[in-house]
Every structure is written in structure tokens, then in C-alpha cells.
Design an enzyme around this catalytic site. Structure first.
Site, PDB file in Angstrom:
ATOM      1  N   CYS A 170      -0.533   4.077   2.213  1.00 58.55           N
ATOM      2  CA  CYS A 170      -0.306   4.080   3.660  1.00 58.55           C
ATOM      3  C   CYS A 170       1.184   4.207   3.969  1.00 58.55           C
ATOM      4  CB  CYS A 170      -0.785   2.577   4.146  1.00 58.55           C
ATOM      5  SG  CYS A 170      -2.094   1.945   3.260  1.00 58.55           S
ATOM      6  N   ASP A 171       2.066   3.664   3.381  1.00 60.29           N
ATOM      7  CA  ASP A 171       3.355   3.539   3.731  1.00 60.29           C
ATOM      8  C   ASP A 171       4.352   4.291   2.839  1.00 60.29           C
ATOM      9  OD1 ASP A 171       2.560   1.526   5.471  1.00 60.29           O
ATOM     10  OD2 ASP A 171       2.992  -0.137   3.944  1.00 60.29           O
ATOM     11  N   CYS A 199       0.809  -1.129   0.026  1.00 60.11           N
ATOM     12  CA  CYS A 199       0.096   0.050   0.040  1.00 60.11           C
ATOM     13  C   CYS A 199       0.863   1.411   0.050  1.00 60.11           C
ATOM     14  CB  CYS A 199      -0.723  -0.012   1.228  1.00 60.11           C
ATOM     15  SG  CYS A 199      -1.900   1.327   1.243  1.00 60.11           S
TER      16      CYS A 199
END
Ligand code: NAP
Length: 298
Positions: free
Chosen positions: A133-134, A130
Site C-alpha cells: 500500500c505504502d 503494508c
């Protein structure tokens, strides 16, 4: 007894809830993890008709609010099985049993892994599924993205805003992603295309320090030092809990046509979890409407 139980609060499930309650039915949605499903990870949606730009997170929240305000109910419980008792369906979750007249399976799909050694071990230590997200953890660093679909191209574009360099590694030289997005990505100076190549190894002792890629034509390998490796090689359905209830195809998708009816009376399916040729936000939302209106007739 609830009129319609929906399994999954992604775009298909939440759209089904909106249509279900507007058809005058009681609707209960079960979600095992987070609302919104896959779209939550898309930074910018620009192909949903009527909305020029919206983030996946905002889109999902809007759907959720709309469904709740109209009167749907949502419980964070994992559905582990469904029994077909004719006019009554029993939905078993990890926390209890619920009865419904109709059920809509909208379980979506999950990220596929490459199956490389260290891929699992290094997840959270440089391997990610992701980018939104990261991505911020890799600010100023070099990263690689594997895949050639919309997700990979979007991820590479997103990461190029944070990272000093992004390698997009794809096993062919043709992309599945929308041409416009590929062209935009080609214009970015800090993105390098590594085509006709497979990642054969993740390098590093305790965390990702690089990837080894093998050129499909020459057979030559090249080590690319990166701190992050984003795997974006598509999705796979997770319908195992329902294999005794509905028919699954060889890849695990629930068999249904555009009417969203499975072969079982009162059981419907919507979105990416079903057999279909186009898996898009619009088709997930459309499926939700079709499945809910059919379920409302039960
Ligand atoms: P996808 O379209 O299925 O693409 C997966 C990519 O991974 C393909 O390029 C495939 O290569 C590659 N791949 C698969 N297995 C591999 C392996 N073992 N080794 C190396 N490469 C491998 O998946 P996606 O990009 O996640 O998209 C899923 C669906 O969501 C699609 O319908 C997509 O259009 C949609 N989506 C839409 C948007 C949007 O509209 N904004 C955003 C994200 C996703 P090959 O091409 O060689 O098969």
C-alpha cells in the site's frame, strides 16, 4: 431467515460462500472493511496450487466475483455480536439484526504492532504495516522492515524495487519465511540483513527519520537512518466480540479442529482466526470449504 451468515470476506469467508451457495443455501457475508482480507496486500502469490502467479488483489477480486456470481450476498456492516438461540442465531451488526440457521466466523487476523513509543503516532508518517500500500511513497529512499516471516521477506523484496536501500531487521538469524524467498532476498544488492537485533526506538521528531537497533549478542546499539519503517511481525486475531459465544484460546484464536466446528452447534469457524498450525492461503480456502459444507448440514 438466511441459511448461512459468514463473518468476514477474506479468503476463508469467500471460499465458504462459494461452497455454501453451491450446496443450495442462501448465504450472506458481512465485511467490516474491505473484501479479500490480508491477501490483498501480497504483490505476487506463487504458492497457490494451480496458479503460478497472481497478485493478492486479483486473487481476492476473483474470489469475490465468483461468490457473487454464484448468488452470495455481501453487506459492508461490522458484526458486533452473535446470540445463540439454538436453531436460530441472531447476528447483530452496527446497522441491524439478522437471523441465520448457521454462522461461520472467518474474521482473519490483523497486523501486530511492536508496541514501540512513537509507533502509533508515526503511523502514516513513516511507520507502515503494508508495503504494497505504502511502498511507492518511499521511492528512492532508504527504509527498514522488521520481522522474519513470509510477510517481512516479501515486503523487503517488494520495497527493494522502489527504494534505494532496504534493511531487514530480525530478532534471530533463522527466518520463518520460505527458504527460497530468503535466498532470493540475499541476492539483492540494495538489501542489508540486520540479524539478532531488535528495534528499540523509532527516531525522528515529526516523522520517521531512523530506527535504533540493539544487537542481542553484544548489546550494542546502532542508529539506521531511514524514511520508512515497515512493521511485519505477524498477526493477531480479533475475536473479542465473540468471546461469550465460542471458546477462545489464550492468544484469542477460536478453538476448533480441522472440522471447523466450534463447541457451539451451528457456529463454525474458518481461516486464520481459528486455532491451527498452518495459516496459508490454501488452508484458508480449504477451511472455507469444510466449514460451509458442515454449515449446510445444519
Ligand atoms: P509470522 O510468520 O508469524 O512471522 C512473524 C515474524 O515477526 C517472526 O519472524 C517473528 O520472529 C517476528 N516477531 C514477532 N513478534 C516480534 C517482536 N515483538 N519483535 C520482533 N520480531 C517479532 O507472520 P507473517 O510473516 O505475517 O506471516 C503470517 C502467516 O501468513 C504465516 O503463516 C505465513 O507463512 C503466511 N504468509 C504466507 C505468505 C505466502 O505464502 N506467500 C505471505 C505472507 C504471509 P521469530 O521468528 O523470532 O518468532
Amino acid at each position: 431467515m438466511t441459511d448461512i451468515i459468514i463473518v468476514g470476506a477474506g479468503t476463508a469467508g469467500l471460499s465458504a460462500a462459494i461452497y455454501g451457495v453451491r450446496a443450495g443455501k442462501s448465504v450472506l457475508i458481512f465485511e467490516a472493511s474491505q473484501i479479500g482480507g490480508q491477501i490483498v496486500n501480497t504483490p505476487d502469490i506463487e504458492n497457490y496450487p494451480g496458479i503460478a502467479h497472481i497478485s493478492g488483489f486479483e486473487f481476492a477480486n476473483g474470489l469475490y466475483e465468483q461468490a457473487m456470481n454464484l448468488g452470495a450476498e455481501l453487506k459492508y456492516e461490522k458484526v458486533i455480536g452473535i446470540e445463540d438461540k439454538g436453531e436460530k442465531k441472531i447476528v447483530h451488526t452496527e446497522d441491524g439484526d439478522y437471523e441465520a440457521r448457521a454462522v461461520i466466523l472467518a474474521t482473519g487476523a490483523k497486523n501486530r504492532s511492536l508496541g514501540l513509543p512513537k509507533e502509533k503516532e508515526f503511523t502514516g508518517r513513516g511507520v507502515s504495516y503494508c508495503a504494497t500500500c505504502d511502498g511507492a511513497f518511499f521511492r528512492g529512499k532508504e527504509v527498514a522492515v522488521a520481522g522474519g516471516g513470509n510477510t517481512a521477506v516479501e515486503d523487503a523484496a517488494f520495497l527493494s524495487n522502489y527504494c534505494s536501500k532496504v534493511y531487514i531487521i530480525h530478532r534471530r538469524d533463522q527466518f520463518r519465511a520460505d527458504e527460497k524467498d530468503v535466498e532470493e532476498l540475499r541476492k539483492k544488492e540494495n538489501v542489508e540483513f540486520v540479524l539478532n537485533a531488535n528495534v528499540v526506538e523509532i527516531l525522528g521528531e515529526q516523522k520517521v527519520e531512523g530506527v535504533r537497533v540493539k544487537d542481542k549478542n553484544s548489546g550494542e546499539t546502532r542508529d539506521i537512518p531511514v524514511a520508512g519503517f515497515f512493521v511485519a511481525v505477524g498477526q493477531a486475531p480479533e475475536n473479542k466480540d465473540f468471546e461469550n459465544l465460542v471458546k477462545l484460546d489464550e492468544k484469542g484464536y477460536i478453538e476448533a479442529d480441522e472440522s471447523c466446528r466450534t463447541g457451539v452447534n451451528g457456529i463454525f469457524t474458518a481461516g486464520d482466526c481459528r486455532t491451527k498450525s498452518v495459516r496459508q492461503l490454501t488452508t484458508a480456502a480449504a477451511d472455507g470449504a469444510v466449514a460451509a459444507l458442515a454449515a449446510a448440514e445444519v
